[in-house]
Design a protein around this motif. Structure first.
Motif, PDB file in Angstrom:
ATOM      1  N   ASP A  17      98.870  29.413  83.213  1.00 26.51           N
ATOM      2  CA  ASP A  17      98.940  28.180  83.999  1.00 26.51           C
ATOM      3  C   ASP A  17     100.274  27.649  83.575  1.00 26.51           C
ATOM      4  O   ASP A  17     100.323  26.341  83.222  1.00 26.51           O
ATOM      5  CB  ASP A  17      97.713  27.338  83.803  1.00 26.51           C
ATOM      6  CG  ASP A  17      98.120  25.895  84.787  1.00 26.51           C
ATOM      7  OD1 ASP A  17      98.505  26.035  85.773  1.00 26.51           O
ATOM      8  OD2 ASP A  17      97.229  24.916  84.394  1.00 26.51           O
ATOM      9  N   VAL A  18     101.528  28.265  83.435  1.00 29.99           N
ATOM     10  CA  VAL A  18     102.720  27.812  83.173  1.00 29.99           C
ATOM     11  C   VAL A  18     103.589  28.478  84.387  1.00 29.99           C
ATOM     12  O   VAL A  18     103.444  29.338  84.985  1.00 29.99           O
ATOM     13  CB  VAL A  18     103.077  28.295  81.726  1.00 29.99           C
ATOM     14  CG1 VAL A  18     102.312  27.489  80.636  1.00 29.99           C
ATOM     15  CG2 VAL A  18     103.246  29.781  81.537  1.00 29.99           C
ATOM     16  N   SER A  19     104.814  27.863  84.479  1.00 26.09           N
ATOM     17  CA  SER A  19     105.921  28.600  85.132  1.00 26.09           C
ATOM     18  C   SER A  19     106.242  29.957  84.743  1.00 26.09           C
ATOM     19  O   SER A  19     106.480  30.190  83.609  1.00 26.09           O
ATOM     20  CB  SER A  19     107.158  27.680  85.364  1.00 26.09           C
ATOM     21  OG  SER A  19     107.753  27.393  84.171  1.00 26.09           O
ATOM     22  N   ARG A  20     106.759  30.515  85.535  1.00 27.89           N
ATOM     23  CA  ARG A  20     107.377  32.023  85.338  1.00 27.89           C
ATOM     24  C   ARG A  20     108.722  31.735  84.198  1.00 27.89           C
ATOM     25  O   ARG A  20     108.907  32.845  83.528  1.00 27.89           O
ATOM     26  CB  ARG A  20     107.798  32.701  86.640  1.00 27.89           C
ATOM     27  CG  ARG A  20     107.961  34.172  86.303  1.00 27.89           C
ATOM     28  CD  ARG A  20     108.622  34.849  87.693  1.00 27.89           C
ATOM     29  NE  ARG A  20     110.123  34.130  87.775  1.00 27.89           N
ATOM     30  CZ  ARG A  20     111.173  34.398  87.245  1.00 27.89           C
ATOM     31  NH1 ARG A  20     111.173  35.187  85.967  1.00 27.89           N
ATOM     32  NH2 ARG A  20     112.233  33.642  87.590  1.00 27.89           N
ATOM     33  N   GLN A  21     109.354  30.834  84.485  1.00 31.46           N
ATOM     34  CA  GLN A  21     110.684  30.165  83.656  1.00 31.46           C
ATOM     35  C   GLN A  21     110.266  30.306  82.340  1.00 31.46           C
ATOM     36  O   GLN A  21     110.977  30.489  81.571  1.00 31.46           O
ATOM     37  CB  GLN A  21     111.051  28.906  84.277  1.00 31.46           C
ATOM     38  CG  GLN A  21     112.312  28.352  83.924  1.00 31.46           C
ATOM     39  CD  GLN A  21     112.430  27.159  84.276  1.00 31.46           C
ATOM     40  OE1 GLN A  21     111.457  26.333  84.914  1.00 31.46           O
ATOM     41  NE2 GLN A  21     113.598  26.405  84.397  1.00 31.46           N
ATOM     42  N   SER A  22     108.778  29.725  82.100  1.00 32.45           N
ATOM     43  CA  SER A  22     108.533  29.242  80.914  1.00 32.45           C
ATOM     44  C   SER A  22     108.214  30.709  80.078  1.00 32.45           C
ATOM     45  O   SER A  22     108.501  30.971  79.057  1.00 32.45           O
ATOM     46  CB  SER A  22     107.179  28.709  80.685  1.00 32.45           C
ATOM     47  OG  SER A  22     107.294  27.366  81.317  1.00 32.45           O
TER      48      SER A  22
ATOM     49  N   ALA B 256     111.471  32.488  79.134  1.00 31.02           N
ATOM     50  CA  ALA B 256     112.074  31.664  78.028  1.00 31.02           C
ATOM     51  C   ALA B 256     111.210  32.082  76.805  1.00 31.02           C
ATOM     52  O   ALA B 256     111.985  32.057  75.720  1.00 31.02           O
ATOM     53  CB  ALA B 256     112.043  30.119  78.189  1.00 31.02           C
TER      54      ALA B 256
ATOM     55  N   ARG C  43     114.095  32.011  73.778  1.00 32.18           N
ATOM     56  CA  ARG C  43     114.783  30.805  73.887  1.00 32.18           C
ATOM     57  C   ARG C  43     113.683  29.580  73.818  1.00 32.18           C
ATOM     58  O   ARG C  43     114.173  28.578  73.630  1.00 32.18           O
ATOM     59  CB  ARG C  43     115.286  30.671  75.334  1.00 32.18           C
ATOM     60  CG  ARG C  43     116.287  31.503  75.626  1.00 32.18           C
ATOM     61  CD  ARG C  43     117.377  31.478  76.844  1.00 32.18           C
ATOM     62  NE  ARG C  43     116.114  31.744  77.928  1.00 32.18           N
ATOM     63  CZ  ARG C  43     115.949  31.171  79.028  1.00 32.18           C
ATOM     64  NH1 ARG C  43     116.261  29.825  79.094  1.00 32.18           N
ATOM     65  NH2 ARG C  43     115.084  31.559  79.992  1.00 32.18           N
ATOM     66  N   TYR C  44     112.336  29.807  73.825  1.00 26.95           N
ATOM     67  CA  TYR C  44     111.539  28.765  73.716  1.00 26.95           C
ATOM     68  C   TYR C  44     110.336  29.125  72.693  1.00 26.95           C
ATOM     69  O   TYR C  44     109.678  30.349  72.979  1.00 26.95           O
ATOM     70  CB  TYR C  44     111.128  28.059  74.872  1.00 26.95           C
ATOM     71  CG  TYR C  44     109.942  27.070  74.776  1.00 26.95           C
ATOM     72  CD1 TYR C  44     110.464  25.971  74.466  1.00 26.95           C
ATOM     73  CD2 TYR C  44     108.637  27.361  75.239  1.00 26.95           C
ATOM     74  CE1 TYR C  44     109.575  24.869  74.198  1.00 26.95           C
ATOM     75  CE2 TYR C  44     107.845  26.324  75.243  1.00 26.95           C
ATOM     76  CZ  TYR C  44     108.174  25.454  74.663  1.00 26.95           C
ATOM     77  OH  TYR C  44     107.262  24.073  74.694  1.00 26.95           O
ATOM     78  N   ASP C  45     110.045  28.353  71.834  1.00 23.26           N
ATOM     79  CA  ASP C  45     108.750  28.619  71.084  1.00 23.26           C
ATOM     80  C   ASP C  45     107.370  27.929  71.345  1.00 23.26           C
ATOM     81  O   ASP C  45     107.784  26.690  71.713  1.00 23.26           O
ATOM     82  CB  ASP C  45     109.035  28.355  69.449  1.00 23.26           C
ATOM     83  CG  ASP C  45     109.944  29.384  68.891  1.00 23.26           C
ATOM     84  OD1 ASP C  45     110.037  30.398  69.157  1.00 23.26           O
ATOM     85  OD2 ASP C  45     110.700  29.042  67.951  1.00 23.26           O
ATOM     86  N   PRO C  46     106.346  28.538  71.927  1.00 22.19           N
ATOM     87  CA  PRO C  46     105.360  27.863  72.437  1.00 22.19           C
ATOM     88  C   PRO C  46     104.677  26.829  71.533  1.00 22.19           C
ATOM     89  O   PRO C  46     104.669  27.123  70.414  1.00 22.19           O
ATOM     90  CB  PRO C  46     104.525  28.695  73.037  1.00 22.19           C
ATOM     91  CG  PRO C  46     104.699  30.137  72.313  1.00 22.19           C
ATOM     92  CD  PRO C  46     106.057  29.828  71.867  1.00 22.19           C
ATOM     93  N   SER C  47     103.861  25.847  72.194  1.00 20.94           N
ATOM     94  CA  SER C  47     103.347  24.765  71.233  1.00 20.94           C
ATOM     95  C   SER C  47     102.157  25.666  70.765  1.00 20.94           C
ATOM     96  O   SER C  47     101.785  26.788  71.304  1.00 20.94           O
ATOM     97  CB  SER C  47     102.751  23.591  72.078  1.00 20.94           C
ATOM     98  OG  SER C  47     102.006  24.116  73.170  1.00 20.94           O
TER      99      SER C  47
ATOM    100  N   LEU D  81      99.495  26.473  73.664  1.00 24.82           N
ATOM    101  CA  LEU D  81      99.743  27.309  74.757  1.00 24.82           C
ATOM    102  C   LEU D  81      99.978  28.864  73.760  1.00 24.82           C
ATOM    103  O   LEU D  81      99.358  29.720  74.506  1.00 24.82           O
ATOM    104  CB  LEU D  81     101.304  27.254  75.097  1.00 24.82           C
ATOM    105  CG  LEU D  81     101.944  28.344  76.053  1.00 24.82           C
ATOM    106  CD1 LEU D  81     100.830  28.584  77.175  1.00 24.82           C
ATOM    107  CD2 LEU D  81     103.369  27.784  76.633  1.00 24.82           C
TER     108      LEU D  81
END
Lengths: 64, 150
Positions: A24-29, A32, A37-41, A44
């Protein structure tokens, strides 16, 4: 933070879009997170671990 | 393929911005049609101020709905873009502000901008208003977050 998201997703034959729907997140996420490029919470990260049926430490590891 | 989530976010954003403009556009159009760029009638100043207040409330309400539909990565991206975008924008504008406030434009375009100290003060006030309010808003939200997290 390193992760094995891409490899685990490939093992299951899921596309990024498939995984993004399950999480339930975007494909962009998903992209990433996979490319570092992004560390999930923490919430998540727990969702990711549930989707793959693996403990968090089997998916994510400290980059050092 | 474009995701449904993304389409919904764009739709809420379009509603936020489009609705806000729709609230002020008739009065702005009326002003231009009847007064041009000259001084508008007092009732028009009051009505336009009220319409702008409504438009901002509308835009904020629907922008919040759009923001709530972001996932955590999109929120982080948006917050970072606003933070750094605003900071860089103000930083870049500061030397331009000094240049214009000290009469630089009159120097470059003497026939258009040589309006004297009143115009310079109006420019200085026009620049300071959003900048000061942005600073005050930033301090206000920081204080609120500290209190709310206790």
């Amino acid at each position: 933070m390193k992760n094995r998201l891409k490899a685990l997703r490939a093992q299951r034959g899921w596309s990024q879009a498939d995984l993004s729907e399950r999480l339930d997140v975007s494909r962009q996420s998903v992209n990433a997170i996979e490319t570092g490029r992004y560390d999930p919470s923490l919430p998540l990260a727990f969702r990711i671990s549930r989707v793959f049926g693996l403990p968090i430490e089997a998916i994510f590891s400290d980059a050092d | 393929m474009i995701e449904r989530r993304q389409v919904a976010i764009w739709a809420w954003m379009a509603l936020a911005v489009g609705g806000g403009w729709a609230l002020v556009a008739p009065l702005l159009g009326y002003r231009l049609a009847h007064h041009g760029w000259g001084r508008p009638a007092p009732w028009l100043i009051v009505a336009a101020t009220l319409a702008a207040t409504l438009a901002i409330a509308w835009t904020f309400a629907f922008a919040r709905v759009a923001f709530n539909r972001f996932d955590e990565f999109q929120r982080a991206l948006s917050l970072r873009a606003w933070y750094w975008g605003a900071a860089i924008g103000i930083a870049v504008s500061a030397p331009l502000y000094v240049f214009v406030a000290l009469g630089g434009l009159a120097w470059l375009f003497p026939h258009t901008f040589d309006k004297g100290p009143v115009a310079a003060r109006a420019f200085a006030a026009g620049y300071a208003l959003p900048t000061l309010f942005q600073g005050a808003g930033c301090v206000g939200v920081a204080l609120w977050l500290r209190i709310a997290r206790r």
